[in-house]
Design a protein around this motif. Structure first.
Motif, PDB file in Angstrom:
ATOM      1  N   ALA A  92       0.815  -1.073  -0.009  1.00  0.00           N
ATOM      2  CA  ALA A  92      -0.012  -0.028   0.022  1.00  0.00           C
ATOM      3  C   ALA A  92       0.833   1.378   0.129  1.00  0.00           C
ATOM      4  O   ALA A  92       0.681   2.129  -0.798  1.00  0.00           O
ATOM      5  CB  ALA A  92      -1.002   0.135   1.279  1.00  0.00           C
ATOM      6  N   LEU A  93       2.112   1.348   0.878  1.00  0.00           N
ATOM      7  CA  LEU A  93       2.821   2.323   1.060  1.00  0.00           C
ATOM      8  C   LEU A  93       3.628   2.596  -0.472  1.00  0.00           C
ATOM      9  O   LEU A  93       4.114   3.601  -0.803  1.00  0.00           O
ATOM     10  CB  LEU A  93       3.900   2.430   2.097  1.00  0.00           C
ATOM     11  CG  LEU A  93       3.111   2.434   3.491  1.00  0.00           C
ATOM     12  CD1 LEU A  93       3.770   2.247   4.383  1.00  0.00           C
ATOM     13  CD2 LEU A  93       2.347   3.801   3.450  1.00  0.00           C
ATOM     14  N   THR A  94       4.039   1.317  -1.186  1.00  0.00           N
ATOM     15  CA  THR A  94       4.675   1.915  -2.285  1.00  0.00           C
ATOM     16  C   THR A  94       3.523   2.517  -3.689  1.00  0.00           C
ATOM     17  O   THR A  94       4.141   3.398  -4.236  1.00  0.00           O
ATOM     18  CB  THR A  94       4.942   0.309  -3.331  1.00  0.00           C
ATOM     19  OG1 THR A  94       3.948  -0.254  -3.419  1.00  0.00           O
ATOM     20  CG2 THR A  94       6.111  -0.216  -2.167  1.00  0.00           C
ATOM     21  N   ILE A  95       2.287   2.256  -3.170  1.00  0.00           N
ATOM     22  CA  ILE A  95       1.155   3.078  -4.125  1.00  0.00           C
ATOM     23  C   ILE A  95       1.166   4.398  -3.656  1.00  0.00           C
ATOM     24  O   ILE A  95       1.192   5.436  -4.508  1.00  0.00           O
ATOM     25  CB  ILE A  95      -0.106   2.104  -3.988  1.00  0.00           C
ATOM     26  CG1 ILE A  95       0.136   0.801  -4.503  1.00  0.00           C
ATOM     27  CG2 ILE A  95      -1.204   2.988  -4.940  1.00  0.00           C
ATOM     28  CD1 ILE A  95      -0.926  -0.234  -4.452  1.00  0.00           C
ATOM     29  N   PRO A 100      -0.218   8.174   6.331  1.00  0.00           N
ATOM     30  CA  PRO A 100      -0.075   7.960   7.804  1.00  0.00           C
ATOM     31  C   PRO A 100      -0.835   7.080   8.367  1.00  0.00           C
ATOM     32  O   PRO A 100      -0.243   6.328   9.425  1.00  0.00           O
ATOM     33  CB  PRO A 100      -0.596   9.485   8.277  1.00  0.00           C
ATOM     34  CG  PRO A 100      -0.746  10.361   7.203  1.00  0.00           C
ATOM     35  CD  PRO A 100      -0.837   9.608   5.948  1.00  0.00           C
ATOM     36  N   GLN A 101      -2.128   6.656   7.692  1.00  0.00           N
ATOM     37  CA  GLN A 101      -2.865   5.584   8.558  1.00  0.00           C
ATOM     38  C   GLN A 101      -2.039   3.932   8.308  1.00  0.00           C
ATOM     39  O   GLN A 101      -1.903   3.408   9.207  1.00  0.00           O
ATOM     40  CB  GLN A 101      -4.135   5.622   8.369  1.00  0.00           C
ATOM     41  CG  GLN A 101      -4.883   4.640   9.230  1.00  0.00           C
ATOM     42  CD  GLN A 101      -6.356   4.849   8.671  1.00  0.00           C
ATOM     43  OE1 GLN A 101      -7.028   5.337   8.049  1.00  0.00           O
ATOM     44  NE2 GLN A 101      -7.184   3.961   9.608  1.00  0.00           N
ATOM     45  N   VAL A 102      -1.644   4.070   6.991  1.00  0.00           N
ATOM     46  CA  VAL A 102      -1.067   2.704   6.678  1.00  0.00           C
ATOM     47  C   VAL A 102       0.230   2.659   7.507  1.00  0.00           C
ATOM     48  O   VAL A 102       0.929   1.627   7.906  1.00  0.00           O
ATOM     49  CB  VAL A 102      -0.877   2.669   5.298  1.00  0.00           C
ATOM     50  CG1 VAL A 102      -0.167   1.305   4.732  1.00  0.00           C
ATOM     51  CG2 VAL A 102      -2.449   2.863   4.579  1.00  0.00           C
ATOM     52  N   THR A 103       0.929   3.927   7.559  1.00  0.00           N
ATOM     53  CA  THR A 103       2.247   3.805   8.209  1.00  0.00           C
ATOM     54  C   THR A 103       2.208   3.506   9.581  1.00  0.00           C
ATOM     55  O   THR A 103       2.810   2.652  10.258  1.00  0.00           O
ATOM     56  CB  THR A 103       3.043   5.244   8.020  1.00  0.00           C
ATOM     57  OG1 THR A 103       3.185   5.721   6.710  1.00  0.00           O
ATOM     58  CG2 THR A 103       4.395   5.416   8.811  1.00  0.00           C
ATOM     59  N   GLY A 104       1.065   3.993  10.323  1.00  0.00           N
ATOM     60  CA  GLY A 104       0.892   3.426  11.583  1.00  0.00           C
ATOM     61  C   GLY A 104       0.592   1.749  11.836  1.00  0.00           C
ATOM     62  O   GLY A 104       1.033   1.180  12.707  1.00  0.00           O
ATOM     63  N   LEU A 105      -0.142   1.500  10.688  1.00  0.00           N
ATOM     64  CA  LEU A 105      -0.646   0.065  10.737  1.00  0.00           C
ATOM     65  C   LEU A 105       0.730  -0.803  10.695  1.00  0.00           C
ATOM     66  O   LEU A 105       1.191  -1.939  11.388  1.00  0.00           O
ATOM     67  CB  LEU A 105      -1.717  -0.263   9.833  1.00  0.00           C
ATOM     68  CG  LEU A 105      -2.947   0.135  10.062  1.00  0.00           C
ATOM     69  CD1 LEU A 105      -3.902   0.141   8.799  1.00  0.00           C
ATOM     70  CD2 LEU A 105      -3.672  -0.787  11.180  1.00  0.00           C
ATOM     71  N   LEU A 106       1.557  -0.234   9.653  1.00  0.00           N
ATOM     72  CA  LEU A 106       2.684  -1.143   9.397  1.00  0.00           C
ATOM     73  C   LEU A 106       3.692  -1.084  10.737  1.00  0.00           C
ATOM     74  O   LEU A 106       4.140  -2.242  10.925  1.00  0.00           O
ATOM     75  CB  LEU A 106       3.484  -0.362   8.485  1.00  0.00           C
ATOM     76  CG  LEU A 106       4.812  -0.860   7.688  1.00  0.00           C
ATOM     77  CD1 LEU A 106       4.665  -2.462   7.471  1.00  0.00           C
ATOM     78  CD2 LEU A 106       5.642  -0.191   6.799  1.00  0.00           C
ATOM     79  N   ASP A 107       3.899   0.074  11.308  1.00  0.00           N
ATOM     80  CA  ASP A 107       4.801   0.213  12.567  1.00  0.00           C
ATOM     81  C   ASP A 107       4.090  -0.880  13.522  1.00  0.00           C
ATOM     82  O   ASP A 107       4.837  -1.556  14.366  1.00  0.00           O
ATOM     83  CB  ASP A 107       4.783   1.561  13.189  1.00  0.00           C
ATOM     84  CG  ASP A 107       5.654   2.520  12.150  1.00  0.00           C
ATOM     85  OD1 ASP A 107       6.382   2.106  11.341  1.00  0.00           O
ATOM     86  OD2 ASP A 107       5.523   3.709  12.333  1.00  0.00           O
ATOM     87  N   ALA A 108       2.824  -0.812  13.679  1.00  0.00           N
ATOM     88  CA  ALA A 108       2.212  -1.535  14.794  1.00  0.00           C
ATOM     89  C   ALA A 108       2.337  -3.068  14.405  1.00  0.00           C
ATOM     90  O   ALA A 108       2.484  -3.955  15.318  1.00  0.00           O
ATOM     91  CB  ALA A 108       0.570  -1.171  14.811  1.00  0.00           C
ATOM     92  N   ALA A 109       2.158  -3.494  13.119  1.00  0.00           N
ATOM     93  CA  ALA A 109       2.485  -5.092  12.673  1.00  0.00           C
ATOM     94  C   ALA A 109       3.999  -5.313  13.025  1.00  0.00           C
ATOM     95  O   ALA A 109       4.057  -6.321  13.557  1.00  0.00           O
ATOM     96  CB  ALA A 109       1.989  -5.238  11.291  1.00  0.00           C
ATOM     97  N   ARG A 110       4.814  -4.485  12.725  1.00  0.00           N
ATOM     98  CA  ARG A 110       6.312  -4.773  13.131  1.00  0.00           C
ATOM     99  C   ARG A 110       6.428  -5.016  14.702  1.00  0.00           C
ATOM    100  O   ARG A 110       7.248  -5.801  15.064  1.00  0.00           O
ATOM    101  CB  ARG A 110       7.106  -3.672  12.351  1.00  0.00           C
ATOM    102  CG  ARG A 110       7.222  -3.617  11.030  1.00  0.00           C
ATOM    103  CD  ARG A 110       8.084  -2.519  10.359  1.00  0.00           C
ATOM    104  NE  ARG A 110       8.133  -2.658   8.915  1.00  0.00           N
ATOM    105  CZ  ARG A 110       8.567  -1.751   8.112  1.00  0.00           C
ATOM    106  NH1 ARG A 110       8.692  -0.680   8.633  1.00  0.00           N
ATOM    107  NH2 ARG A 110       8.718  -2.140   6.991  1.00  0.00           N
ATOM    108  N   ALA A 111       5.936  -4.135  15.259  1.00  0.00           N
ATOM    109  CA  ALA A 111       6.016  -3.992  16.751  1.00  0.00           C
ATOM    110  C   ALA A 111       5.483  -5.505  17.540  1.00  0.00           C
ATOM    111  O   ALA A 111       6.100  -5.907  18.272  1.00  0.00           O
ATOM    112  CB  ALA A 111       5.122  -2.870  17.419  1.00  0.00           C
ATOM    113  N   GLN A 112       4.650  -6.032  16.660  1.00  0.00           N
ATOM    114  CA  GLN A 112       4.054  -7.197  17.289  1.00  0.00           C
ATOM    115  C   GLN A 112       5.010  -8.559  16.928  1.00  0.00           C
ATOM    116  O   GLN A 112       4.986  -9.540  17.610  1.00  0.00           O
ATOM    117  CB  GLN A 112       2.623  -7.374  16.585  1.00  0.00           C
ATOM    118  CG  GLN A 112       1.568  -6.587  17.042  1.00  0.00           C
ATOM    119  CD  GLN A 112       0.346  -6.973  16.392  1.00  0.00           C
ATOM    120  OE1 GLN A 112       0.024  -7.887  15.644  1.00  0.00           O
ATOM    121  NE2 GLN A 112      -0.798  -6.198  16.864  1.00  0.00           N
ATOM    122  N   LEU A 113       5.722  -8.333  15.912  1.00  0.00           N
ATOM    123  CA  LEU A 113       6.947  -9.260  15.786  1.00  0.00           C
ATOM    124  C   LEU A 113       7.986  -9.278  16.475  1.00  0.00           C
ATOM    125  O   LEU A 113       8.991 -10.255  16.413  1.00  0.00           O
ATOM    126  CB  LEU A 113       7.152  -9.300  14.229  1.00  0.00           C
ATOM    127  CG  LEU A 113       6.114  -9.605  13.152  1.00  0.00           C
ATOM    128  CD1 LEU A 113       6.664  -9.456  11.873  1.00  0.00           C
ATOM    129  CD2 LEU A 113       5.563 -11.082  13.384  1.00  0.00           C
TER     130      LEU A 113
END
Length: 181
Positions: A92-95, A100-113
């Motif tokens: 999504a971020l390459t598109i 900002p909302q997708v960046t937040g979701l990405l950061d949150a998903a990475r944090a879970q890992l």
């Protein structure tokens, strides 16, 4: 309510089978149904599978549909596939770089890992609540993250502040004025 919404999108797609927005929105209804079923202690598997199929259809119709990519990521997180969620958010971020909302979701998903800080875990929980439309749960989580960052207790302060301020604004903007928190 789910049946009526799904029937409406089914009708729209029967009239115009190339309507990527209708496919995405229909998939969002299935995803919402899945979140509801999970909260009720029922099996959301079929609803999530239909949601993912709908997002795939939307992306097949419009490869530049960043929202469908992001929505697909939220469902991947819901079914416990964080690596696929991250790939969807990155796509999504390459598109739409920097959304900002997708960046937040990405950061949150990475944090879970990884072994995330308490603030990052709260950010992940708040992002998941927003994805479900549960703004009343998201608001205090975001406010707790802001308090932790303001107290200087988190090493990820810059990334957290960027995401939290944006998403907290979205939370306030999505809550009907006649509904108290």
């Amino acid at each position: 309510a789910y049946a009526r919404a799904l029937a409406g999108y089914e009708k729209a797609l029967s009239i115009n089978p190339t309507n990527a927005m209708a496919a995405n929105n229909q998939a969002n209804v299935y995803a919402s149904k899945g979140y509801w079923l999970r909260e009720q202690g029922k099996d959301p598997g079929e609803a999530y599978a239909k949601a993912l199929a709908g997002f795939e259809k939307a992306l097949a119709l419009n490869q530049g549909f960043w929202q469908a990519q992001a929505n697909r990521g939220v469902v991947f997180e819901a079914i416990g596939q964080p690596h696929k969620a991250i790939a969807s958010y990155e796509a999504a971020l390459t598109i739409l770089p920097g959304e900002p909302q997708v960046t937040g979701l990405l950061d949150a998903a990475r944090a879970q890992l990884m072994d995330a800080s308490p603030a990052m875990r709260r950010l992940a929980a708040a992002s998941a609540a927003i994805a479900r439309g549960d703004y009343a749960t998201a608001r205090p989580l975001y406010e707790q993250v802001l308090a932790q960052v303001s107290a200087g207790t988190d090493a990820n302060a810059d990334a957290l502040l960027r995401d939290v301020h944006y998403n907290l604004g979205c939370v306030y903007g999505c809550i009907p004025l006649d509904r108290p928190l």
